[in-house]
Design a protein around this motif. Sequence first.
Motif: not given
Length: 251
Positions: A154-170, A217-223
Amino acid sequence: MKMSPVKVFIAYILVIAVCAALYFFLPDVLNRKVTFGDSLYFSVVTITTLGYGDLSPISDVGKAIAAIEALMGVLLIGMFLQTVSNQLLEKEERKRIEAAKDNLKAQYNAWRHDIIYSLLFLAEPGKGVDAELPDRLTDADMFREYFRERWNAIANNISSESYYSNEIVHGLEAFQHHIETFLTVSRISNSQVLKQLTRYVNHLRNLRRRNLDEHDDQKGFMRDLWSILAQWDYSSGYHKKDILLEAIDSA
């Protein structure tokens, strides 16, 4: 000591009984000799400030007792009405807070479901998601068991799959607003609960500020996301109960 309508009513009855006894046992208080029934009748007439005039105090002591009783009657009636009003307001306030708690818990469960749904897509992009799986994974133990081996993917894909990462942030933003609304509506007096919910809001706010294109930041986000969804923190490790639901129930 907090007064209730029942306590005020009992005090009202006691004042009537005590004053009736004084009118009956003290000599030459009223304008004629009376039975206890007469003195009780005069006490009720006096405390309610009706004053029919068929009985009246003639001594200074009798006048003082009658004046004090009348004043006590006015004060106790006022207290009775106030306590009844306060009790009704407290009941409505409690119902409003309980409704707010139920709403926040429903929003929390929906938020966890939606976040998990997005995480399932990020774990295996392009693969369909079992519609019932997110509901099962809202349980923290099952979440940990299922995602422990998939979290790096998930950590590896979260930056490339912007739709789902944006859904999580929203989703983080929306749920943060739900908690803030609850804090405003419920007027929490329990300092520990207030501290816990405020910490949760700050946690969500900090998550939203992470730049998912930056490695640190991505590492901290996932943690931090793992700590919320898996019920984990640095100080005490994994929790057996849902920290947020406990805080909501204690509010």
